[in-house]
Motif scaffolding. Structure first.
Motif, PDB file in Angstrom:
ATOM      1  N   SER A   1       0.820  -1.215   0.000  1.00 19.55           N
ATOM      2  CA  SER A   1       0.000   0.000   0.000  1.00 19.55           C
ATOM      3  C   SER A   1       0.850   1.260   0.000  1.00 19.55           C
ATOM      4  CB  SER A   1      -0.916   0.014   1.223  1.00 19.55           C
ATOM      5  OG  SER A   1      -1.828  -1.050   1.154  1.00 19.55           O
ATOM      6  N   ALA A   2       2.042   1.157   0.575  1.00 22.79           N
ATOM      7  CA  ALA A   2       2.958   2.301   0.636  1.00 22.79           C
ATOM      8  C   ALA A   2       3.782   2.458  -0.644  1.00 22.79           C
ATOM      9  CB  ALA A   2       3.894   2.156   1.835  1.00 22.79           C
ATOM     10  N   GLY A   3       3.597   1.559  -1.600  1.00 28.04           N
ATOM     11  CA  GLY A   3       4.316   1.676  -2.865  1.00 28.04           C
ATOM     12  C   GLY A   3       5.673   1.005  -2.902  1.00 28.04           C
ATOM     13  N   TYR A   4       5.990   0.223  -1.862  1.00 26.78           N
ATOM     14  CA  TYR A   4       7.282  -0.482  -1.843  1.00 26.78           C
ATOM     15  C   TYR A   4       7.224  -1.630  -2.843  1.00 26.78           C
ATOM     16  CZ  TYR A   4      11.339  -3.053  -0.127  1.00 26.78           C
ATOM     17  OH  TYR A   4      12.541  -3.709  -0.038  1.00 26.78           O
ATOM     18  N   ARG A   5       8.203  -1.708  -3.738  1.00 29.56           N
ATOM     19  CA  ARG A   5       8.203  -2.728  -4.794  1.00 29.56           C
ATOM     20  C   ARG A   5       9.547  -3.439  -4.914  1.00 29.56           C
ATOM     21  NH1 ARG A   5       3.749  -1.655  -3.922  1.00 29.56           N
ATOM     22  NH2 ARG A   5       2.170  -0.830  -5.331  1.00 29.56           N
ATOM     23  N   ARG A   6      10.224  -3.604  -3.806  1.00 24.59           N
ATOM     24  CA  ARG A   6      11.529  -4.265  -3.846  1.00 24.59           C
ATOM     25  C   ARG A   6      11.473  -5.583  -3.087  1.00 24.59           C
ATOM     26  NH1 ARG A   6      15.462   0.354  -4.451  1.00 24.59           N
ATOM     27  NH2 ARG A   6      14.710   1.287  -6.369  1.00 24.59           N
ATOM     28  N   VAL A   7      12.524  -5.896  -2.314  1.00 23.02           N
ATOM     29  CA  VAL A   7      12.649  -7.200  -1.656  1.00 23.02           C
ATOM     30  C   VAL A   7      12.202  -7.126  -0.201  1.00 23.02           C
ATOM     31  CG1 VAL A   7      14.258  -9.042  -1.003  1.00 23.02           C
ATOM     32  CG2 VAL A   7      14.547  -7.851  -3.188  1.00 23.02           C
ATOM     33  N   LEU A   8      11.395  -8.096   0.193  1.00 19.79           N
ATOM     34  CA  LEU A   8      11.003  -8.300   1.579  1.00 19.79           C
ATOM     35  C   LEU A   8      11.561  -9.650   2.009  1.00 19.79           C
ATOM     36  CD1 LEU A   8       9.438  -7.800   4.207  1.00 19.79           C
ATOM     37  CD2 LEU A   8       7.410  -8.767   3.066  1.00 19.79           C
ATOM     38  N   ARG A   9      12.404  -9.638   3.025  1.00 25.45           N
ATOM     39  CA  ARG A   9      12.989 -10.871   3.545  1.00 25.45           C
ATOM     40  C   ARG A   9      12.302 -11.199   4.870  1.00 25.45           C
ATOM     41  NH1 ARG A   9      18.941 -10.394   3.382  1.00 25.45           N
ATOM     42  NH2 ARG A   9      18.515 -10.762   1.196  1.00 25.45           N
ATOM     43  N   ILE A  10      11.623 -12.334   4.900  1.00 27.04           N
ATOM     44  CA  ILE A  10      10.917 -12.783   6.094  1.00 27.04           C
ATOM     45  C   ILE A  10      11.819 -13.752   6.858  1.00 27.04           C
ATOM     46  CG2 ILE A  10       8.925 -14.094   6.949  1.00 27.04           C
ATOM     47  CD1 ILE A  10       8.221 -11.313   5.847  1.00 27.04           C
ATOM     48  N   VAL A  11      11.974 -13.485   8.152  1.00 26.30           N
ATOM     49  CA  VAL A  11      12.770 -14.345   9.028  1.00 26.30           C
ATOM     50  C   VAL A  11      11.792 -15.249   9.768  1.00 26.30           C
ATOM     51  CG1 VAL A  11      14.410 -14.410  10.931  1.00 26.30           C
ATOM     52  CG2 VAL A  11      14.499 -12.535   9.273  1.00 26.30           C
ATOM     53  N   ALA A  12      11.963 -16.562   9.584  1.00 30.18           N
ATOM     54  CA  ALA A  12      11.016 -17.524  10.144  1.00 30.18           C
ATOM     55  C   ALA A  12      11.736 -18.560  10.998  1.00 30.18           C
ATOM     56  CB  ALA A  12      10.270 -18.228   9.010  1.00 30.18           C
ATOM     57  N   PRO A  13      11.022 -19.118  11.968  1.00 30.24           N
ATOM     58  CA  PRO A  13      11.588 -20.252  12.696  1.00 30.24           C
ATOM     59  C   PRO A  13      11.622 -21.462  11.764  1.00 30.24           C
ATOM     60  CG  PRO A  13       9.311 -19.921  13.327  1.00 30.24           C
ATOM     61  CD  PRO A  13       9.681 -18.780  12.410  1.00 30.24           C
ATOM     62  N   LYS A  14      12.262 -22.520  12.185  1.00 25.43           N
ATOM     63  CA  LYS A  14      12.268 -23.742  11.387  1.00 25.43           C
ATOM     64  C   LYS A  14      10.816 -24.222  11.273  1.00 25.43           C
ATOM     65  CE  LYS A  14      14.770 -28.049  10.909  1.00 25.43           C
ATOM     66  NZ  LYS A  14      15.485 -27.736   9.679  1.00 25.43           N
ATOM     67  N   LEU A  15      10.369 -24.419  10.054  1.00 28.00           N
ATOM     68  CA  LEU A  15       8.980 -24.787   9.808  1.00 28.00           C
ATOM     69  C   LEU A  15       8.884 -26.190   9.219  1.00 28.00           C
ATOM     70  CD1 LEU A  15       7.892 -21.468   8.089  1.00 28.00           C
ATOM     71  CD2 LEU A  15       7.349 -22.167  10.412  1.00 28.00           C
ATOM     72  N   PRO A  16       7.888 -26.975   9.624  1.00 32.14           N
ATOM     73  CA  PRO A  16       7.735 -28.312   9.058  1.00 32.14           C
ATOM     74  C   PRO A  16       7.300 -28.279   7.589  1.00 32.14           C
ATOM     75  CG  PRO A  16       5.968 -27.849  10.613  1.00 32.14           C
ATOM     76  CD  PRO A  16       6.929 -26.696  10.671  1.00 32.14           C
TER      77      PRO A  16
ATOM     78  N   ALA B   1       2.605 -11.438  -1.878  1.00 31.13           N
ATOM     79  CA  ALA B   1       3.644 -10.460  -2.216  1.00 31.13           C
ATOM     80  C   ALA B   1       3.618 -10.095  -3.695  1.00 31.13           C
ATOM     81  CB  ALA B   1       5.016 -10.995  -1.819  1.00 31.13           C
ATOM     82  N   VAL B   2       3.452 -11.076  -4.554  1.00 34.87           N
ATOM     83  CA  VAL B   2       3.480 -10.804  -5.995  1.00 34.87           C
ATOM     84  C   VAL B   2       2.329  -9.878  -6.390  1.00 34.87           C
ATOM     85  CG1 VAL B   2       2.138 -12.804  -6.834  1.00 34.87           C
ATOM     86  CG2 VAL B   2       3.980 -11.848  -8.224  1.00 34.87           C
ATOM     87  N   ARG B   3       1.203  -9.978  -5.728  1.00 37.67           N
ATOM     88  CA  ARG B   3       0.080  -9.078  -6.018  1.00 37.67           C
ATOM     89  C   ARG B   3       0.409  -7.636  -5.639  1.00 37.67           C
ATOM     90  NH1 ARG B   3      -3.751 -13.618  -4.406  1.00 37.67           N
ATOM     91  NH2 ARG B   3      -3.157 -13.117  -2.284  1.00 37.67           N
ATOM     92  N   GLN B   4       1.348  -7.472  -4.706  1.00 45.43           N
ATOM     93  CA  GLN B   4       1.771  -6.136  -4.284  1.00 45.43           C
ATOM     94  C   GLN B   4       3.017  -5.655  -5.030  1.00 45.43           C
ATOM     95  OE1 GLN B   4       0.062  -4.214  -2.302  1.00 45.43           O
ATOM     96  NE2 GLN B   4      -1.399  -5.712  -1.572  1.00 45.43           N
ATOM     97  N   GLY B   5       3.569  -6.502  -5.893  1.00 49.10           N
ATOM     98  CA  GLY B   5       4.783  -6.138  -6.629  1.00 49.10           C
ATOM     99  C   GLY B   5       6.044  -6.285  -5.806  1.00 49.10           C
ATOM    100  N   ILE B   6       5.984  -7.104  -4.754  1.00 50.96           N
ATOM    101  CA  ILE B   6       7.106  -7.285  -3.855  1.00 50.96           C
ATOM    102  C   ILE B   6       7.759  -8.648  -4.103  1.00 50.96           C
ATOM    103  CG2 ILE B   6       7.741  -7.583  -1.401  1.00 50.96           C
ATOM    104  CD1 ILE B   6       5.375  -5.683  -0.747  1.00 50.96           C
TER     105      ILE B   6
END
Length: 116
Positions: free
Chosen positions: A75-90, A103-108
């Motif tokens: 919504s803020a117009g950010y269209r670059r990389v978002l790196r999500i830090v996650a715990p170990k997931l099954p 993310a792709v719908r937002q251009g991220i």
């Protein structure tokens, strides 16, 4: 970096949101190129500078989750990389696929890395 410096910095390249213990590798970024803020302060710093290349945020925490960050940044117009830090997931691939679809719908461009 203070709030005023973050707002004024036109060199900001990396913004960490909601990870209070975040550190930046010495020599990789100059002090005015990286900042860490709580999610509650994000709205105060919009619009984000054009120099911003990377936003890092947790998959979830007490204040927000990755889907909220994706929507807010988009919504803020950010269209670059978002790196999500996650715990170990099954089922990491399932979570990654879901987040990327939003993310792709937002251009991220979305990346996900494990904590640690």
């Amino acid at each position: 970096m203070t709030e005023v410096e973050l707002t004024m910095s036109q060199r900001l390249r990396c913004l960490v949101i909601g990870i209070p213990q975040a550190t930046f590798p010495e020599g990789l970024l100059r002090p005015d190129e990286a900042a860490s803020i709580p999610y509650a302060q994000l709205a105060e710093h919009l619009p984000l500078p054009d120099t911003l290349e990377l936003v890092v945020a947790p998959l979830f925490c007490d204040d927000f989750d990755a889907l909220e960050i994706i929507e807010t940044l988009g919504s803020a117009g950010y269209r670059r990389v978002l790196r999500i830090v996650a715990p170990k997931l099954p089922n990491r691939q399932i979570v990654l696929r879901e987040l990327r679809s939003h993310a792709v719908r937002q251009g991220i461009t979305l990346e996900m890395v494990e904590e640690g």
